[in-house]
Design a protein around this motif. Structure first.
Motif, PDB file in Angstrom:
ATOM      1  N   ALA A  12      46.862  28.911  99.941  1.00 31.02           N
ATOM      2  CA  ALA A  12      47.337  29.922 100.765  1.00 31.02           C
ATOM      3  C   ALA A  12      48.220  29.169 101.979  1.00 31.02           C
ATOM      4  N   LEU A  13      47.699  28.145 102.178  1.00 29.68           N
ATOM      5  CA  LEU A  13      48.523  27.387 103.472  1.00 29.68           C
ATOM      6  C   LEU A  13      49.436  26.446 103.126  1.00 29.68           C
ATOM      7  N   LEU A  14      49.467  25.975 101.759  1.00 30.94           N
ATOM      8  CA  LEU A  14      50.339  24.638 101.295  1.00 30.94           C
ATOM      9  C   LEU A  14      50.757  25.206 100.047  1.00 30.94           C
ATOM     10  N   SER A  15      49.935  24.623  98.819  1.00 33.27           N
ATOM     11  CA  SER A  15      50.699  24.961  97.734  1.00 33.27           C
ATOM     12  C   SER A  15      49.648  24.555  96.692  1.00 33.27           C
ATOM     13  N   LEU A  16      49.718  25.169  95.593  1.00 39.06           N
ATOM     14  CA  LEU A  16      48.623  24.470  94.443  1.00 39.06           C
ATOM     15  C   LEU A  16      48.928  22.966  93.978  1.00 39.06           C
ATOM     16  N   SER A  17      49.900  22.523  94.014  1.00 36.70           N
ATOM     17  CA  SER A  17      50.222  21.065  93.701  1.00 36.70           C
ATOM     18  C   SER A  17      49.421  20.209  94.769  1.00 36.70           C
ATOM     19  N   VAL A  18      49.668  20.828  96.150  1.00 40.29           N
ATOM     20  CA  VAL A  18      48.869  20.008  97.083  1.00 40.29           C
ATOM     21  C   VAL A  18      47.479  20.216  96.952  1.00 40.29           C
ATOM     22  N   ALA A  19      46.997  21.243  96.614  1.00 36.08           N
ATOM     23  CA  ALA A  19      45.512  21.460  96.461  1.00 36.08           C
ATOM     24  C   ALA A  19      45.021  20.487  95.264  1.00 36.08           C
ATOM     25  N   SER A  20      45.774  20.427  94.272  1.00 38.41           N
ATOM     26  CA  SER A  20      45.500  19.579  93.134  1.00 38.41           C
ATOM     27  C   SER A  20      45.333  18.361  93.585  1.00 38.41           C
ATOM     28  N   ALA A  21      46.549  17.671  94.183  1.00 40.48           N
ATOM     29  CA  ALA A  21      46.466  16.121  94.641  1.00 40.48           C
ATOM     30  C   ALA A  21      45.219  15.804  95.622  1.00 40.48           C
ATOM     31  N   VAL A  22      44.946  17.055  96.742  1.00 37.36           N
ATOM     32  CA  VAL A  22      43.939  16.521  97.529  1.00 37.36           C
ATOM     33  C   VAL A  22      42.463  16.485  96.800  1.00 37.36           C
ATOM     34  N   MET A  23      42.201  17.287  95.822  1.00 39.24           N
ATOM     35  CA  MET A  23      41.110  17.260  94.993  1.00 39.24           C
ATOM     36  C   MET A  23      40.885  16.315  93.935  1.00 39.24           C
ATOM     37  N   GLY A  24      42.295  15.641  93.754  1.00 39.44           N
ATOM     38  CA  GLY A  24      42.264  14.307  92.999  1.00 39.44           C
ATOM     39  C   GLY A  24      41.817  13.067  93.842  1.00 39.44           C
ATOM     40  N   VAL A  25      42.215  13.075  95.010  1.00 39.52           N
ATOM     41  CA  VAL A  25      41.770  12.037  96.007  1.00 39.52           C
ATOM     42  C   VAL A  25      40.157  12.318  96.244  1.00 39.52           C
ATOM     43  N   VAL A  26      39.741  13.409  96.216  1.00 39.19           N
ATOM     44  CA  VAL A  26      38.312  13.669  96.377  1.00 39.19           C
ATOM     45  C   VAL A  26      37.469  13.080  95.337  1.00 39.19           C
ATOM     46  N   GLY A  27      37.994  13.511  94.173  1.00 42.24           N
ATOM     47  CA  GLY A  27      37.368  12.838  92.781  1.00 42.24           C
ATOM     48  C   GLY A  27      37.046  11.267  93.031  1.00 42.24           C
ATOM     49  N   LEU A  28      38.302  10.358  93.301  1.00 39.61           N
ATOM     50  CA  LEU A  28      38.392   8.979  93.406  1.00 39.61           C
ATOM     51  C   LEU A  28      37.382   8.755  94.579  1.00 39.61           C
ATOM     52  N   VAL A  29      37.210   9.428  95.716  1.00 38.19           N
ATOM     53  CA  VAL A  29      36.301   9.124  96.584  1.00 38.19           C
ATOM     54  C   VAL A  29      35.004   9.322  96.366  1.00 38.19           C
ATOM     55  N   GLY A  30      34.821  10.334  95.300  1.00 46.00           N
ATOM     56  CA  GLY A  30      33.482  10.668  95.015  1.00 46.00           C
ATOM     57  C   GLY A  30      33.027   9.590  93.840  1.00 46.00           C
ATOM     58  N   ALA A  31      33.724   8.920  92.986  1.00 48.75           N
ATOM     59  CA  ALA A  31      33.551   8.011  92.110  1.00 48.75           C
ATOM     60  C   ALA A  31      33.248   6.574  93.151  1.00 48.75           C
ATOM     61  N   GLY A  32      33.964   6.345  94.303  1.00 45.37           N
ATOM     62  CA  GLY A  32      33.430   5.434  94.942  1.00 45.37           C
ATOM     63  C   GLY A  32      32.003   5.498  95.801  1.00 45.37           C
ATOM     64  N   VAL A  33      31.612   6.699  96.142  1.00 44.23           N
ATOM     65  CA  VAL A  33      30.260   7.056  96.710  1.00 44.23           C
ATOM     66  C   VAL A  33      29.326   6.853  95.559  1.00 44.23           C
ATOM     67  N   LEU A  34      29.333   7.114  94.418  1.00 42.49           N
ATOM     68  CA  LEU A  34      28.465   7.078  93.183  1.00 42.49           C
ATOM     69  C   LEU A  34      28.655   5.332  92.792  1.00 42.49           C
ATOM     70  N   TRP A  35      29.633   4.680  92.815  1.00 42.65           N
ATOM     71  CA  TRP A  35      29.428   3.251  92.803  1.00 42.65           C
ATOM     72  C   TRP A  35      28.740   2.632  93.695  1.00 42.65           C
ATOM     73  N   ARG A  36      28.887   2.959  94.671  1.00 43.66           N
ATOM     74  CA  ARG A  36      28.177   2.440  95.968  1.00 43.66           C
ATOM     75  C   ARG A  36      26.479   2.631  95.926  1.00 43.66           C
ATOM     76  N   TYR A  37      26.115   3.890  95.458  1.00 41.13           N
ATOM     77  CA  TYR A  37      24.846   4.376  95.834  1.00 41.13           C
ATOM     78  C   TYR A  37      23.759   4.405  94.554  1.00 41.13           C
ATOM     79  N   ILE A  38      24.524   4.556  93.357  1.00 38.00           N
ATOM     80  CA  ILE A  38      23.597   4.818  92.255  1.00 38.00           C
ATOM     81  C   ILE A  38      23.191   3.485  92.201  1.00 38.00           C
ATOM     82  N   PRO A  39      23.435   2.075  92.085  1.00 35.11           N
ATOM     83  CA  PRO A  39      22.712   0.864  91.825  1.00 35.11           C
ATOM     84  C   PRO A  39      21.491   0.935  92.967  1.00 35.11           C
ATOM     85  N   ARG A  40      21.993   1.595  94.218  1.00 37.59           N
ATOM     86  CA  ARG A  40      20.916   1.135  95.085  1.00 37.59           C
ATOM     87  C   ARG A  40      19.758   2.155  95.009  1.00 37.59           C
TER      88      ARG A  40
END
Length: 410
Positions: free
Chosen positions: A369-397
């Motif tokens: 609503a505020l930006l665009s569909l493409s921006v929403a997809s890009a932001v969530m793509g970054v969220v996915g990569l951040v999530g991969a980093g969180v799992l990489w850090r804490y699953i072995p722990r």
């Protein structure tokens, strides 16, 4: 000497998975039609979408009491009770005179789903030995996905035969009745196999006290679980919107997403095999990285001349990424849950993942609503990569290669 049978995944499959398949087929048939029913009752497009989101909100709220309910009355009774609640909820939807009453019915379906899913998850955690855990829970995840894959095709057939969208609601009722009958007639697997340790009184505590007790792992690895839930929900919401935005018609959109759903479903057992043989990291990181990369790639294709071909390719890629992570959250929750009484912890664990699933569609809608569909997809793509980093850090722990809880006696 114990006379109980050693655990066999094949031996438990019918009693453990058939009720789940029936329940999810009924839900999968009904849920996609909620916006159409809401529109027929006079809801605006925005309010129809809000009503459809009540399923996820209901699941989130249902996570609050579900752990205590399952601990006190048992997995089998909880699933039967959830089936009865779902029947009542669907009847409310059928007789709904306006969108508000429909909203109440859909919310109750979400509550029933939370209890049903938590009960089956608790059984798998308590009775499945660690050596089989990921395969069993990935299969459970695959059964849910199978129901959501079969349900829409069943709904289409019912609508074709009856000419009524509301008639599909009766499919859910029939499936819930069948699930309850199966639970009552088939041998209870909790009796067939070795019993878990007695549950301490403290372990029947409510959701928020459980969250506080396990706040460390829930804040760290639970954040990763929430991001996984967010990415999965984003994929479900974003792909149909993207298809509409680039001009793909409804039948073709349904076909593309249906094929993608088939790919997603086909990978569930491979996910379990990988987690059992090599560890949880080997599906967690590829799955989240794939979802993130796929969303980022999709963001740059909207205005390309070949945008339809790109959409199809990315939809299939996202299905592979999502499918390879089938059962991941349930397996991690089972690894982390206390052996004696896992249900309260699993309720808290599912709450973290469901919070991400509930919040992500709202965030995506706001960005569109505020930006665009493409921006929403890009932001969530970054969220996915951040999530991969969180799992990489804490699953072995928190979940090393060999889970810290030893297998129960077989």
């Amino acid at each position: 000497m114990s006379t109980e049978r050693p655990f066999s995944l094949r031996g438990v499959a019918l009693a453990a998975f058939l009720p789940t398949l029936l329940f999810s087929i009924g839900e999968g048939a009904m849920i996609p039609l909620i916006p159409l029913v809401a529109d027929g009752l006079g809801a605006s497009l925005a309010f129809a979408g809000f009503i459809a989101a009540m399923v996820m909100v209901g699941e989130l709220v249902g996570d609050i009491p579900s752990g205590a309910i399952v601990s006190r009355i048992g997995e089998r009774n909880s699933m039967i009770g959830a089936s009865l609640l779902a029947i009542i909820a669907v009847l409310v939807c059928i007789v709904a005179p306006n969108p508000v009453v429909l909203l109440v019915g859909i919310f109750l379906i979400g509550l029933a789903t939370a209890v049903f899913a938590l009960a089956r998850h608790a059984f798998m955690t308590s009775y499945v030995p660690v050596a089989y855990r990921a395969r069993a829970l990935s299969t459970l995840g695959g059964v849910f996905r199978a129901g959501w894959f079969v349900g829409p095709f069943l709904a289409a057939g019912v609508i074709h035969l009856t000419g009524s969208t509301t008639a599909v609601f009766w499919v859910f009722i029939v499936c819930c009745v069948a699930a309850a009958v199966v639970l009552m007639l088939l041998p209870d697997p909790t009796i067939t196999f070795a019993k878990p340790a007695p549950v301490a009184v403290a372990e029947t505590a409510g959701l928020f006290s459980t969250i506080w007790r396990y706040r460390g792992v829930l804040l760290r690895l639970g954040t990763g679980a929430g991001l996984v839930g967010a990415m999965r929900a984003t994929r479900t919401v974003l792909l149909p919107l993207w298809a509409v935005s680039i001009g793909i018609n409804e039948p073709d959109t349904a076909l593309i997403i249906g094929i993608a759903g088939g790919i997603d479903f086909a990978l569930f057992y491979a996910s379990g095999q990988i987690m059992d043989r090599f560890g949880r990291m080997w599906t967690a990181i590829p799955s989240m990285t794939g979802l993130g990369v796929g969303m980022l790639a999709l963001a740059f294709t909207h205005d390309l001349p070949e945008n339809v071909a790109w959409f199809i390719a990315v939809a299939m890629f996202l299905s592979v990424a999502n499918g390879i992570g089938s059962g991941l959250l349930m397996t991690l929750g089972a690894d982390l849950a206390p052996a004696g009484g896992p249900a309260p912890f699993l309720g808290a664990w599912r709450f973290t993942a469901d919070f991400g699933s509930a919040a992500a569609p709202l965030a995506v809608a706001a960005m569109i609503a505020l930006l665009s569909l493409s921006v929403a997809s890009a932001v969530m793509g970054v969220v996915g990569l951040v999530g991969a980093g969180v799992l990489w850090r804490y699953i072995p722990r928190y979940v090393p290669r060999h889970p810290r809880f030893p297998p129960r006696e077989r």
